[in-house]
Design an enzyme around this catalytic site. Structure first.
Site, PDB file in Angstrom:
ATOM      1  N   THR A 199       0.823  -1.203   0.000  1.00 58.24           N
ATOM      2  CA  THR A 199       0.000   0.000   0.000  1.00 58.24           C
ATOM      3  C   THR A 199       0.857   1.253   0.000  1.00 58.24           C
ATOM      4  O   THR A 199       1.967   1.263   0.557  1.00 58.24           O
ATOM      5  CB  THR A 199      -0.919   0.012   1.240  1.00 58.24           C
ATOM      6  OG1 THR A 199      -1.553   1.294   1.354  1.00 58.24           O
ATOM      7  CG2 THR A 199      -0.131  -0.236   2.513  1.00 58.24           C
TER       8      THR A 199
ATOM      9  N   GLU B 128       0.258   3.667   1.778  1.00 59.61           N
ATOM     10  CA  GLU B 128       0.330   4.144   3.162  1.00 59.61           C
ATOM     11  C   GLU B 128       1.693   3.853   3.799  1.00 59.61           C
ATOM     12  O   GLU B 128       2.041   4.448   4.821  1.00 59.61           O
ATOM     13  CB  GLU B 128      -0.776   3.503   3.995  1.00 59.61           C
ATOM     14  CG  GLU B 128      -2.184   3.946   3.616  1.00 59.61           C
ATOM     15  CD  GLU B 128      -2.497   5.369   4.063  1.00 59.61           C
ATOM     16  OE1 GLU B 128      -1.967   5.790   5.107  1.00 59.61           O
ATOM     17  OE2 GLU B 128      -3.278   6.047   3.370  1.00 59.61           O
TER      18      GLU B 128
ATOM     19  N   TYR C  72      -2.247   0.262  10.490  1.00 53.20           N
ATOM     20  CA  TYR C  72      -2.430  -0.427   9.206  1.00 53.20           C
ATOM     21  C   TYR C  72      -1.141  -0.372   8.392  1.00 53.20           C
ATOM     22  O   TYR C  72      -0.658  -1.395   7.888  1.00 53.20           O
ATOM     23  CB  TYR C  72      -3.577   0.223   8.431  1.00 53.20           C
ATOM     24  CG  TYR C  72      -3.659  -0.182   6.986  1.00 53.20           C
ATOM     25  CD1 TYR C  72      -4.130  -1.443   6.627  1.00 53.20           C
ATOM     26  CD2 TYR C  72      -3.270   0.692   5.967  1.00 53.20           C
ATOM     27  CE1 TYR C  72      -4.208  -1.826   5.287  1.00 53.20           C
ATOM     28  CE2 TYR C  72      -3.346   0.317   4.635  1.00 53.20           C
ATOM     29  CZ  TYR C  72      -3.813  -0.939   4.297  1.00 53.20           C
ATOM     30  OH  TYR C  72      -3.882  -1.310   2.980  1.00 53.20           O
TER      31      TYR C  72
ATOM     32  N   LYS D  23       1.376  -3.453   7.367  1.00 52.89           N
ATOM     33  CA  LYS D  23       1.658  -3.716   5.955  1.00 52.89           C
ATOM     34  C   LYS D  23       3.148  -3.627   5.650  1.00 52.89           C
ATOM     35  O   LYS D  23       3.658  -4.338   4.772  1.00 52.89           O
ATOM     36  CB  LYS D  23       0.883  -2.731   5.085  1.00 52.89           C
ATOM     37  CG  LYS D  23      -0.583  -3.079   4.892  1.00 52.89           C
ATOM     38  CD  LYS D  23      -0.758  -4.252   3.947  1.00 52.89           C
ATOM     39  CE  LYS D  23      -2.180  -4.452   3.513  1.00 52.89           C
ATOM     40  NZ  LYS D  23      -2.332  -5.533   2.525  1.00 52.89           N
TER      41      LYS D  23
END
Length: 326
Positions: free
Chosen positions: A132, A134, A155, A159
């Protein structure tokens, strides 16, 4: 006929990827969690097609939190390609359930990688991990494969652990394992608790006289928004390469949440400022201000580029909400 195994097949990306692989002649196996609600609406049309044209989609009960189930499913399906799309994927919710997010998004990936190794499939199955944007967090745009990772949420941190575990299994066990560092991608199949779907849904409801207010958080957050249909094509292309690697997948264009509001409400001839209010419940403890990806490597190596523009994506999402209401 190739076998593909998709975790998270009932999600937005899983449903589009299943469609793509079935069109290419794959038998598609999907892992679904047992729950009290029967949430398969995104793949219901594929299940119905099986009844008409013959079996191409197979569903198996399992969970990234259950190692024995993962081993059993891999032994049974013997997949040529494994696409790991399952996750607790909502950034805001990850602040409320950080332990669960880490268990599924980080340790769950380790369980899946190890299941491939323990079943003897590590040398024959190609593995895709949904990373991701992010991961980049507070690193300034544009972000590419060489940009420093600076996660700003549970999160993103989970990840990031998964991302490096994929690299370790690729190097340590000679696995064909690739990660797609996907920037934000949306569609009419996006979950209702994601900001883009919330905007499209409430704009349609306001137009139909069913609502008069939309509560949101930070309107200044800027994101690189693409269409999920384009992005699953990139996933497939990664596993067709001879050499596994990691790729940023992005449009290279950046818009704010405010821009999304203007496009969605303006399409319905509404002024978003008449209806949108800021709600502190939706403000995150740490925010990612700006994400814009540099997908040069994906263009040059995979031959991939996005086909659906931002304005078309917004219109498609709003049209889908109007159709649902009608």
């Amino acid at each position: 006929m190739k076998n593909a195994l998709i975790t998270g097949i009932t999600g937005q990306d899983g449903s589009y990827l299943a469609e793509l692989l079935i069109e290419k002649g794959y038998k598609v196996h999907g892992i679904v969690r047992r729950s009290s609600s029967f949430n398969r609406n995104r793949i219901e049309h594929l299940i119905q097609n099986d009844d008409i044209y013959g079996k191409t989609l197979f569903l198996h009960y399992g969970d990234l939190a259950d190692s024995s189930a993962l081993n059993r499913i891999i032994e049974k399906t013997e997949p040529n390609e494994v696409y790991n799309l399952a996750a607790q994927s909502h950034v805001g919710i990850s602040f409320k359930v950080p332990e669960y997010t880490c268990d599924v998004d980080a340790i769950g990936v380790v369980r899946l990688l190890d299941a491939l190794r323990e079943t003897g499939m590590a040398g024959t199955s190609r593995f895709y991990q949904a990373s991701t944007s992010e991961l980049f967090g507070s690193s300034p745009p544009p972000q590419s494969e060489s940009t420093h990772f600076r996660p700003r949420s549970p999160y993103a941190a989970a990840k990031l652990c998964a991302h490096w575990m994929v690299v370790n299994y690729r190097d340590g066990y000679n696995m064909h394992a690739s990660s797609g560092i996907l920037f934000n991608h949306e569609s009419p199949r996006r979950g209702e608790n994601f900001v883009t779907r919330k905007i499209a849904r409430e704009a349609a409801r306001i137009k139909m006289g069913l609502s008069n207010k939309l509560a949101l958080g930070n309107l200044d957050a800027k994101r690189d928004w693409g269409h999920a249909r384009d992005y699953v094509r990139a996933m497939y292309l990664m596993l067709q390469q001879q050499i596994p690697d990691d790729y940023v997948i992005a449009t290279g264009e950046m818009y704010s949440v405010r821009d999304f509001l203007e496009k969605a409400f303006g399409y319905l001839q509404l002024d978003w400022q008449d209806y949108v209010v800021t709600d502190p419940r939706y403000i995150r403890p740490t925010e990612v201000d700006a994400l814009r990806g540099d997908a040069t490597k994906a263009r040059n190596v995979l031959g991939w580029k996005p086909e659906i523009k931002f304005a078309s994506l917004v219109r498609e999402m709003v049209d889908a909400e109007m159709a649902r209401l009608n």
